[in-house]
Scaffold this motif. Structure first.
Motif, short mmCIF file in Angstrom:
data_model
loop_
_atom_site.label_atom_id
_atom_site.label_comp_id
_atom_site.label_asym_id
_atom_site.label_seq_id
_atom_site.Cartn_x
_atom_site.Cartn_y
_atom_site.Cartn_z
N LEU A 76 0.82 -1.21 0.00
CA LEU A 76 0.00 0.00 0.00
C LEU A 76 0.85 1.26 0.00
O LEU A 76 0.53 2.23 -0.69
CB LEU A 76 -0.95 -0.02 1.20
N VAL A 77 1.95 1.25 0.74
CA VAL A 77 2.86 2.40 0.73
C VAL A 77 3.44 2.59 -0.66
O VAL A 77 3.52 3.71 -1.18
CB VAL A 77 3.97 2.25 1.79
N ALA A 78 3.83 1.49 -1.31
CA ALA A 78 4.37 1.56 -2.68
C ALA A 78 3.35 2.15 -3.65
O ALA A 78 3.71 2.81 -4.62
CB ALA A 78 4.82 0.18 -3.14
N GLU A 79 2.07 1.90 -3.36
CA GLU A 79 0.99 2.43 -4.20
C GLU A 79 0.56 3.83 -3.75
O GLU A 79 -0.42 4.37 -4.26
CB GLU A 79 -0.21 1.49 -4.17
N ASP A 80 1.28 4.39 -2.77
CA ASP A 80 1.01 5.72 -2.21
C ASP A 80 -0.37 5.80 -1.55
O ASP A 80 -1.02 6.84 -1.58
CB ASP A 80 1.17 6.80 -3.28
N ILE B 85 -2.88 6.29 4.01
CA ILE B 85 -3.93 6.19 5.02
C ILE B 85 -4.44 4.75 5.13
O ILE B 85 -4.63 4.23 6.22
CB ILE B 85 -5.08 7.17 4.71
N THR B 86 -4.60 4.10 3.99
CA THR B 86 -5.03 2.70 4.00
C THR B 86 -3.95 1.83 4.63
O THR B 86 -4.27 0.89 5.38
CB THR B 86 -5.35 2.22 2.57
N ALA B 87 -2.69 2.13 4.38
CA ALA B 87 -1.59 1.37 4.98
C ALA B 87 -1.62 1.49 6.50
O ALA B 87 -1.41 0.51 7.21
CB ALA B 87 -0.24 1.85 4.44
N ILE B 88 -1.91 2.68 7.00
CA ILE B 88 -2.01 2.89 8.45
C ILE B 88 -3.16 2.07 9.02
O ILE B 88 -3.03 1.39 10.05
CB ILE B 88 -2.16 4.39 8.78
N LYS B 89 -4.29 2.09 8.33
CA LYS B 89 -5.46 1.33 8.77
C LYS B 89 -5.15 -0.17 8.82
O LYS B 89 -5.45 -0.85 9.80
CB LYS B 89 -6.64 1.59 7.84
N ASP C 223 3.19 6.37 13.09
CA ASP C 223 4.64 6.45 13.30
C ASP C 223 5.36 5.30 12.63
O ASP C 223 6.41 5.48 12.01
CB ASP C 223 4.97 6.48 14.79
N ALA C 224 4.81 4.10 12.74
CA ALA C 224 5.43 2.92 12.13
C ALA C 224 5.47 3.05 10.61
O ALA C 224 6.50 2.77 9.98
CB ALA C 224 4.69 1.65 12.53
N ILE C 225 4.38 3.49 10.03
CA ILE C 225 4.33 3.65 8.57
C ILE C 225 5.26 4.78 8.14
O ILE C 225 5.98 4.66 7.15
CB ILE C 225 2.89 3.89 8.08
N ASP C 226 5.29 5.87 8.90
CA ASP C 226 6.20 6.98 8.58
C ASP C 226 7.66 6.52 8.66
O ASP C 226 8.47 6.89 7.81
CB ASP C 226 5.97 8.16 9.52
N ARG C 227 8.00 5.73 9.69
CA ARG C 227 9.38 5.22 9.80
C ARG C 227 9.70 4.32 8.61
O ARG C 227 10.79 4.40 8.04
CB ARG C 227 9.55 4.42 11.10
N TYR C 228 8.75 3.49 8.23
CA TYR C 228 8.97 2.60 7.08
C TYR C 228 9.19 3.44 5.82
O TYR C 228 10.13 3.18 5.06
CB TYR C 228 7.78 1.64 6.90
N ARG C 229 8.37 4.45 5.62
CA ARG C 229 8.51 5.30 4.42
C ARG C 229 9.87 6.01 4.43
O ARG C 229 10.50 6.14 3.39
CB ARG C 229 7.39 6.32 4.38
#
Length: 92
Positions: free
Chosen positions: A57-61, A64-68, A83-89
């Protein structure tokens, strides 16, 4: 079997423990002189912390869905998941 209330209590306790451990890691890294970038690198070496679906989902930009999805997979709260998704990005 556990009731809903017991499961919620257990999840809340685990989330609190995880936050406490995160704080400890941050403090130990600070004392050891390890910067945020190096700490991110070290975290990435210990294995995937973000579920594969979230990575896609992050790769597909679709942040918000990735966080969910992260919250659904881990039981994390909103701030912790963001925070976890932001760190991953940031590690990409």
């Amino acid at each position: 079997m556990f009731g809903k209330s017991q499961l919620k209590t257990q999840i809340a306790t685990l989330q609190e423990d995880k936050r406490a451990l995160e704080s400890l890691v941050q403090e130990l890294a600070r004392r050891a002189g390890i910067g945020e970038a190096e700490l991110l690198h070290l975290r990435s070496e210990i294995g995937p912390q973000v579920p594969e679906e979230c990575r896609r989902l992050v790769a597909e930009d679709k942040i918000i869905t990735a966080i969910k999805v992260y919250r659904e997979h881990t039981g994390a709260g909103l701030v912790e998941a963001k925070d976890a998704i932001d760190r991953y990005r940031a590690s990409l």
